[in-house]
Design an enzyme around this catalytic site. Structure first.
Site, mmCIF file in Angstrom:
data_model
loop_
_atom_site.group_PDB
_atom_site.id
_atom_site.type_symbol
_atom_site.label_atom_id
_atom_site.label_comp_id
_atom_site.label_asym_id
_atom_site.label_seq_id
_atom_site.Cartn_x
_atom_site.Cartn_y
_atom_site.Cartn_z
ATOM 1 N N THR A 36 0.532 -0.846 0.052
ATOM 2 C CA THR A 36 0.196 0.352 0.358
ATOM 3 C C THR A 36 0.824 0.900 0.081
ATOM 4 O O THR A 36 0.329 1.941 -0.629
ATOM 5 C CB THR A 36 -1.012 0.498 0.978
ATOM 6 O OG1 THR A 36 -1.789 -1.098 1.608
ATOM 7 C CG2 THR A 36 -1.984 1.304 1.144
ATOM 8 N N ASP B 203 -0.561 -7.101 5.152
ATOM 9 C CA ASP B 203 -1.654 -8.397 4.769
ATOM 10 C C ASP B 203 -0.935 -9.224 5.042
ATOM 11 O O ASP B 203 -1.013 -10.109 6.189
ATOM 12 C CB ASP B 203 -2.019 -8.340 3.768
ATOM 13 C CG ASP B 203 -3.374 -7.372 3.421
ATOM 14 O OD1 ASP B 203 -3.448 -6.268 4.529
ATOM 15 O OD2 ASP B 203 -4.222 -7.288 2.042
#
Length: 326
Positions: free
Chosen positions: A11, A84
């Site tokens: 991200t 994640d």
């Protein structure tokens, strides 16, 4: 002071596209978004550019080799990574790089670099400062917290405070007075790069009524290791659906079995209840207070070594803090 920045996507490097957020920023652009301290040179390199959901054991091996190469010239290494699977990568690197006498700091963000309210700039700046502190070990740096690579678990999907240090005090923190390492990663090994892993490890989270034949699949599919997230201290059912007998058969086939608890905190201890003692007699190993991420990656890593059982039975880099029981 020379720091190497290894960028892997995530991200922090994302840009909006018609298909959603996609990793796009190279290492040089990430570095261009933050100030660097006088006397510190940061050299960026793009190892790969991926959503961390796609990062798998093959990428861990590439990344470990990249860290090994970078650490020959640099005083520390910072890795930008998606959140994640950061906990898995941090744990895997902890074993692969065990004994490295230089800091390896993983960081990322919940929002992309450059967007309003992003945590990216702060997290990357803090990670670089943590690397400059020179404390050896593999760590996750997030929201001004420093966490051992074998203890970092993502606990929130949107909060900036996305990671917790599970079953271990945080390795340190960062505040207005600088970087403070209070519980650094133990260095129990002489360093040599051991960057291979065996990916054929299955993770099974039990639910009441789990059918024993799922363990037949584990054997038939060629898995070499099994991590079980069991109930409480390590419980599983053996009435009507006898999982204990199936685990005994798996061990007879040479499949290593490691049991951790589904509970986020505290330990699995197979020596307490009857069912656990039965498993210990079948040569099933308790993961004690290891996180799932640390247990899965340790089993993958240990299975690629000749001394698998010895590696599984010892604390190598802070992944377990309790005495082992067989």
């Amino acid at each position: 002071m020379r720091i190497a920045l290894l960028a892997t996507g995530g991200t922090i490097a994302c840009r909006t596209t018609p298909d959603g957020l996609t990793p796009a920023l190279p290492a040089r652009e990430l570095l261009g978004a933050i100030p660097t301290r006088s006397g510190v040179t940061v050299e960026g390199r793009d190892v790969f550019r991926m959503d961390s959901s796609n990062i798998q054991p093959e990428e861990w091996m590439r990344l470990a080799q990249a860290v090994d190469e970078a650490s020959r010239e640099a005083d520390g290494v910072v890795i930008t990574h998606g959140t994640d699977t950061m906990g898995y990568t941090a744990a895997a690197l902890s074993y692969m790089l065990a004994g490295l006498r230089k800091p390896v700091i993983l960081t990322g963000s919940q929002l992309p670099m450059g967007v309003p309210l992003s945590d990216a700039e702060t997290n990357l700046s803090c990670a670089l400062e943590a690397a400059c502190a020179g404390v050896p070990g593999v760590y996750v740096c997030f929201n001004r917290k420093l966490i051992l690579g074998t203890r970092a678990v993502k606990t929130h999907t949107t909060s900036f405070d996305a990671f917790d240090s599970v079953n271990h005090a945080p390795a340190g923190h960062i505040d207005s007075e600088g970087v403070h390492f209070t519980h650094p990663q133990p260095l129990r090994e002489e360093y040599r790069l051991r960057a291979t892993v065996e990916p054929r490890v299955f993770l099974l989270k039990l639910v009441p009524g789990t059918q024993p034949d799922v363990l037949d699949f584990v054997a038939a599919a060629g898995y070499r290791g099994l991590v079980i997230e069991a109930f409480g201290l390590g419980g599983l059912h053996y009435i009507r659906r006898n999982l204990v007998e199936k685990l005994r058969l798996l061990r007879q086939k040479g499949i290593r079995v490691l049991v951790v608890t589904q509970c986020m905190y505290e330990k699995a201890d197979l020596s307490i209840y009857e069912v656990g003692v039965q498993m210990l007699r079948s040569d099933v190993l308790s993961g004690l207070d290891m996180t799932t991420e640390a247990a899965v990656t340790k089993l993958m890593w240990a299975l690629s070594r000749e001394d698998t059982d010895a590696l599984l039975a010892h604390d190598l880099c802070g992944e377990v803090s309790l005495p082992w029981k067989r």
